[in-house]
Design a protein around this motif. Structure first.
Motif, PDB file in Angstrom:
ATOM      1  N   GLN A 407       5.515   1.676  23.010  1.00 56.24           N
ATOM      2  CA  GLN A 407       6.945   1.925  23.186  1.00 56.24           C
ATOM      3  C   GLN A 407       7.509   1.109  24.342  1.00 56.24           C
ATOM      4  O   GLN A 407       8.663   0.680  24.307  1.00 56.24           O
ATOM      5  CB  GLN A 407       7.185   3.410  23.440  1.00 56.24           C
ATOM      6  CG  GLN A 407       6.886   4.315  22.251  1.00 56.24           C
ATOM      7  CD  GLN A 407       7.042   5.781  22.605  1.00 56.24           C
ATOM      8  OE1 GLN A 407       7.600   6.135  23.642  1.00 56.24           O
ATOM      9  NE2 GLN A 407       6.531   6.654  21.741  1.00 56.24           N
ATOM     10  N   ARG A 408       6.722   0.906  25.349  1.00 59.86           N
ATOM     11  CA  ARG A 408       7.177   0.138  26.511  1.00 59.86           C
ATOM     12  C   ARG A 408       7.127  -1.371  26.264  1.00 59.86           C
ATOM     13  O   ARG A 408       7.545  -2.157  27.117  1.00 59.86           O
ATOM     14  CB  ARG A 408       6.304   0.483  27.725  1.00 59.86           C
ATOM     15  CG  ARG A 408       6.490   1.910  28.229  1.00 59.86           C
ATOM     16  CD  ARG A 408       5.437   2.266  29.278  1.00 59.86           C
ATOM     17  NE  ARG A 408       5.704   3.549  29.905  1.00 59.86           N
ATOM     18  CZ  ARG A 408       4.868   4.163  30.748  1.00 59.86           C
ATOM     19  NH1 ARG A 408       3.701   3.575  31.057  1.00 59.86           N
ATOM     20  NH2 ARG A 408       5.180   5.326  31.270  1.00 59.86           N
ATOM     21  N   GLY A 409       6.561  -1.784  25.143  1.00 59.28           N
ATOM     22  CA  GLY A 409       6.459  -3.198  24.840  1.00 59.28           C
ATOM     23  C   GLY A 409       5.212  -3.854  25.380  1.00 59.28           C
ATOM     24  O   GLY A 409       5.075  -5.085  25.306  1.00 59.28           O
ATOM     25  N   ASN A 410       4.266  -3.063  25.902  1.00 63.01           N
ATOM     26  CA  ASN A 410       3.019  -3.611  26.440  1.00 63.01           C
ATOM     27  C   ASN A 410       1.972  -3.630  25.330  1.00 63.01           C
ATOM     28  O   ASN A 410       1.095  -2.770  25.246  1.00 63.01           O
ATOM     29  CB  ASN A 410       2.539  -2.765  27.625  1.00 63.01           C
ATOM     30  CG  ASN A 410       3.561  -2.707  28.741  1.00 63.01           C
ATOM     31  OD1 ASN A 410       4.277  -3.681  28.986  1.00 63.01           O
ATOM     32  ND2 ASN A 410       3.631  -1.576  29.424  1.00 63.01           N
ATOM     33  N   GLU A 411       2.070  -4.626  24.468  1.00 62.44           N
ATOM     34  CA  GLU A 411       1.232  -4.649  23.274  1.00 62.44           C
ATOM     35  C   GLU A 411      -0.240  -4.887  23.592  1.00 62.44           C
ATOM     36  O   GLU A 411      -1.121  -4.334  22.919  1.00 62.44           O
ATOM     37  CB  GLU A 411       1.750  -5.707  22.298  1.00 62.44           C
ATOM     38  CG  GLU A 411       3.135  -5.376  21.744  1.00 62.44           C
ATOM     39  CD  GLU A 411       3.590  -6.351  20.680  1.00 62.44           C
ATOM     40  OE1 GLU A 411       2.929  -7.414  20.535  1.00 62.44           O
ATOM     41  OE2 GLU A 411       4.589  -6.057  19.993  1.00 62.44           O
ATOM     42  N   ASP A 412      -0.528  -5.692  24.599  1.00 57.57           N
ATOM     43  CA  ASP A 412      -1.931  -5.954  24.937  1.00 57.57           C
ATOM     44  C   ASP A 412      -2.617  -4.674  25.424  1.00 57.57           C
ATOM     45  O   ASP A 412      -3.749  -4.365  25.027  1.00 57.57           O
ATOM     46  CB  ASP A 412      -2.022  -7.032  26.010  1.00 57.57           C
ATOM     47  CG  ASP A 412      -1.618  -8.402  25.487  1.00 57.57           C
ATOM     48  OD1 ASP A 412      -1.601  -8.569  24.252  1.00 57.57           O
ATOM     49  OD2 ASP A 412      -1.314  -9.289  26.308  1.00 57.57           O
ATOM     50  N   GLN A 413      -1.923  -3.905  26.306  1.00 53.47           N
ATOM     51  CA  GLN A 413      -2.491  -2.641  26.784  1.00 53.47           C
ATOM     52  C   GLN A 413      -2.643  -1.652  25.639  1.00 53.47           C
ATOM     53  O   GLN A 413      -3.625  -0.906  25.573  1.00 53.47           O
ATOM     54  CB  GLN A 413      -1.618  -2.045  27.889  1.00 53.47           C
ATOM     55  CG  GLN A 413      -1.606  -2.838  29.177  1.00 53.47           C
ATOM     56  CD  GLN A 413      -0.470  -3.851  29.233  1.00 53.47           C
ATOM     57  OE1 GLN A 413      -0.117  -4.450  28.199  1.00 53.47           O
ATOM     58  NE2 GLN A 413       0.089  -4.043  30.411  1.00 53.47           N
ATOM     59  N   ALA A 414      -1.655  -1.639  24.729  1.00 59.00           N
ATOM     60  CA  ALA A 414      -1.728  -0.728  23.588  1.00 59.00           C
ATOM     61  C   ALA A 414      -2.928  -1.054  22.716  1.00 59.00           C
ATOM     62  O   ALA A 414      -3.681  -0.157  22.302  1.00 59.00           O
ATOM     63  CB  ALA A 414      -0.434  -0.805  22.769  1.00 59.00           C
ATOM     64  N   GLU A 415      -3.150  -2.345  22.447  1.00 61.06           N
ATOM     65  CA  GLU A 415      -4.289  -2.736  21.619  1.00 61.06           C
ATOM     66  C   GLU A 415      -5.608  -2.307  22.261  1.00 61.06           C
ATOM     67  O   GLU A 415      -6.505  -1.777  21.584  1.00 61.06           O
ATOM     68  CB  GLU A 415      -4.272  -4.251  21.402  1.00 61.06           C
ATOM     69  CG  GLU A 415      -5.439  -4.740  20.548  1.00 61.06           C
ATOM     70  CD  GLU A 415      -5.421  -6.252  20.367  1.00 61.06           C
ATOM     71  OE1 GLU A 415      -6.416  -6.781  19.816  1.00 61.06           O
ATOM     72  OE2 GLU A 415      -4.432  -6.906  20.767  1.00 61.06           O
ATOM     73  N   ALA A 416      -5.722  -2.522  23.559  1.00 61.49           N
ATOM     74  CA  ALA A 416      -6.964  -2.156  24.256  1.00 61.49           C
ATOM     75  C   ALA A 416      -7.214  -0.651  24.181  1.00 61.49           C
ATOM     76  O   ALA A 416      -8.353  -0.200  24.008  1.00 61.49           O
ATOM     77  CB  ALA A 416      -6.890  -2.621  25.711  1.00 61.49           C
ATOM     78  N   LEU A 417      -6.151   0.140  24.294  1.00 62.13           N
ATOM     79  CA  LEU A 417      -6.305   1.593  24.258  1.00 62.13           C
ATOM     80  C   LEU A 417      -6.634   2.077  22.845  1.00 62.13           C
ATOM     81  O   LEU A 417      -7.419   3.024  22.681  1.00 62.13           O
ATOM     82  CB  LEU A 417      -5.033   2.256  24.785  1.00 62.13           C
ATOM     83  CG  LEU A 417      -4.842   2.160  26.303  1.00 62.13           C
ATOM     84  CD1 LEU A 417      -3.413   2.509  26.697  1.00 62.13           C
ATOM     85  CD2 LEU A 417      -5.831   3.083  27.027  1.00 62.13           C
ATOM     86  N   TYR A 418      -6.045   1.457  21.820  1.00 61.80           N
ATOM     87  CA  TYR A 418      -6.414   1.816  20.441  1.00 61.80           C
ATOM     88  C   TYR A 418      -7.895   1.526  20.194  1.00 61.80           C
ATOM     89  O   TYR A 418      -8.614   2.333  19.593  1.00 61.80           O
ATOM     90  CB  TYR A 418      -5.573   1.034  19.433  1.00 61.80           C
ATOM     91  CG  TYR A 418      -4.148   1.528  19.283  1.00 61.80           C
ATOM     92  CD1 TYR A 418      -3.868   2.876  19.138  1.00 61.80           C
ATOM     93  CD2 TYR A 418      -3.083   0.625  19.258  1.00 61.80           C
ATOM     94  CE1 TYR A 418      -2.557   3.319  18.999  1.00 61.80           C
ATOM     95  CE2 TYR A 418      -1.777   1.052  19.114  1.00 61.80           C
ATOM     96  CZ  TYR A 418      -1.514   2.407  18.996  1.00 61.80           C
ATOM     97  OH  TYR A 418      -0.224   2.843  18.844  1.00 61.80           O
ATOM     98  N   LEU A 419      -8.346   0.364  20.663  1.00 59.55           N
ATOM     99  CA  LEU A 419      -9.762   0.016  20.496  1.00 59.55           C
ATOM    100  C   LEU A 419     -10.660   0.977  21.264  1.00 59.55           C
ATOM    101  O   LEU A 419     -11.757   1.312  20.806  1.00 59.55           O
ATOM    102  CB  LEU A 419     -10.002  -1.426  20.959  1.00 59.55           C
ATOM    103  CG  LEU A 419      -9.388  -2.512  20.075  1.00 59.55           C
ATOM    104  CD1 LEU A 419      -9.512  -3.876  20.732  1.00 59.55           C
ATOM    105  CD2 LEU A 419     -10.057  -2.514  18.696  1.00 59.55           C
TER     106      LEU A 419
END
Length: 510
Positions: A407-419
């Motif tokens: 939601q914040r637009g931090n796609e790299d952090q989001a991907e790492a957390l999903y993984l």
């Protein structure tokens, strides 16, 4: 929803009152009832039913919507008991009509079936029926009363046995009676489950009679030894209850047998001893146990007041006792009103639990979800981080933090957390879905394809996955594989709108 659950609970209390009023009226010392709705019996039945109705433990089963099975099952169980005992002639119709045994037994069996359909803990309904028949129908020695009651109650017993067989075969949708995803000391050893239940028993009894500090989550440690103080205390309480029952029965008083039996029968499954259920302690497991506790308070409370009235020269002491019981009842009712109000406010409910269980991952995660829905991102992030720190092996906090970063637009952090969530729980389907959506938006089609193929193994009947696979194949220029995905997925489409999307994508491929 709340109106229906409360109506079921109230109706159950009414049937419980009618049952006890007929059974307790004019009860002599040996514990067998006379026929007729005597005033003392009605008063004891009313007090017992009131205690069960308004006890502040009940909102977890009644006001919490997911607990609907408890009041629904109780309604049918109490109805089944009343109808069967009427067929047996243990209780008679108020108008003096013939009990018509075959008719009432048929209705009783139907109510028992509905109880099993409501909640499978109703499988122990025969134990309630045999208990009541031993106390109110037969005045013979214990083993003879037990034998006669078992023989008379055989249809209800057979019904429960049939359900048990079905539950272990055609209704065995997962591992048989396995409520844990993995084997551990608690599931492996009956003795460990017994020690753990005994350690929890003093707290159950405290909450029954002194329900202070209620909260919906309790952490009870697994007990590996019977020599811990908590286990010994529980064993002493249980052995003391059994001793009270034995001495009472020998003296012709079956009320201890009745009260203790009504309290402990519901624990047959919820204790975890017979079946290792996936929670060691829950307040709502007292839902039916409180019937026995309420009956004991009502009967022995009235006997105490009657005894004091006989030996007292004035009315002061009896009046004080009556006032004390009244204040106790008002306390229970008032506390229950507050508990009901708390259930309607998830934020306050979860904050209350965290006061007692500050490291409860599920509650921390749920509270963060509440704040996320309210748009309070900083508060949500705080509690998700606390949940992740409290138990780093849990996937949900990392998944929810990934959504927040997205939601914040931090796609790299989001991907790492999903993984991270997927690594903690390889079958965490929702993390695969969100990660696949993120990769498709970034046009990282090879990576998206890998995630979608893994997701298909978790949910092979989901048409959305096939649709996204087809889109990804098309983006990679592999249209033949895209058509295959559409062909395989359209059999799972359940709506015209879904087929429209499939057809539009197929047209692009052509």
């Amino acid at each position: 929803y709340h109106l229906l659950s409360n109506s079921l609970h109230i109706a159950s209390a009414v049937i419980l009152f009618l049952l006890f009023a007929r059974l307790l009226s004019g009860m002599p010392a040996e514990g067998r009832a006379n026929q007729g709705p005597g005033r003392a019996g009605m008063l004891m039945a009313g007090l017992a039913s009131f205690f069960w109705l308004v006890h502040p433990v009940q909102p977890e089963a009644v006001a919490y919507i997911a607990g609907r099975g408890d009041p629904l099952a109780a309604l049918f169980m109490f109805a089944s008991l009343y109808l069967w005992l009427r067929a047996e002639g243990v209780i008679a119709a108020l108008d003096g009509d013939s009990p018509r045994p075959a008719l009432w037994r048929g209705w009783s069996v139907l109510a028992a079936i509905l109880a099993l359909a409501s909640r499978e803990t109703s499988v122990f309904l025969p134990a309630y029926l045999v208990l009541l028949m031993m106390v109110f129908q037969y005045c013979d020695p214990f083993w003879l009363s037990l034998k006669q009651s078992l023989l008379r109650a055989w249809p209800i017993i057979l019904l429960s046995l049939i359900y048990i067989v079905l539950r272990l075969t055609v209704l065995n949708f997962d591992n048989t009676l396995n409520f844990y995803a993995y084997e551990n000391e608690y599931t492996r050893h009956v003795s460990v489950r017994l020690w753990t239940f005994l350690s929890a028993l003093p707290e159950y009894l405290r909450l029954t009679f002194f329900p202070a500090g209620l909260h919906f989550e309790h952490s009870v440690p697994i007990q590996l030894s019977p020599w811990k103080a908590e286990v010994v205390a529980g064993a002493l309480l249980l052995s003391g209850s059994i001793t009270w029952v034995i001495f009472g029965w020998r003296k012709g008083n079956r009320l201890p047998f009745l009260c203790v039996g009504l309290f402990f029968i519901p624990f047959a499954l919820s204790s975890g001893v017979l079946v290792p259920i996936n929670s060691v302690f829950s307040e709502h497991w007292l839902y039916l146990c409180l019937v026995g506790a309420g009956l004991m308070l009502a009967v022995y409370g009235m006997r105490l007041i009657g005894y004091v009235s006989r030996i007292s020269t004035g009315r002061l002491l009896p009046s004080i006792l009556v006032a004390a019981f009244t204040a106790y009842g008002l306390f229970l009712a008032g506390y229950t009103v507050g508990r009901n109000a708390l259930v309607t406010n998830p934020e306050k409910l979860y904050l209350e639990v965290l006061e007692y269980e500050p490291g409860n991952v599920r509650i921390l995660n749920n509270l963060a979800n509440v704040y996320a829905r309210q748009g309070k991102q900083e508060s949500a992030e705080r509690y998700w981080l606390e949940a992740a720190d409290a138990d780093p092996s849990q996937a949900w906090p990392h998944h929810n933090l990934a959504n927040l970063e997205l939601q914040r637009g931090n796609e790299d952090q989001a991907e790492a957390l999903y993984l991270k969530a997927i690594s903690l729980r390889p079958a965490h389907e929702v993390s695969y879905r969100n990660l696949a959506g993120l990769l498709m938006r970034q046009e990282r089609h090879e990576n998206a394809l890998e995630v979608l193929q893994a997701l298909l193994g978790l949910a092979p009947g989901d048409p959305v996955i096939y649709y996204n696979l087809a889109k990804t194949y098309h983006a990679l220029g592999r249209d033949s594989e895209a058509r295959t995905a559409l062909d395989e997925g359209q059999q799972f489409v359940g709506s015209a709108e879904g087929m429209e999307g499939f057809n539009q994508l197929r047209a692009q491929l052509q």
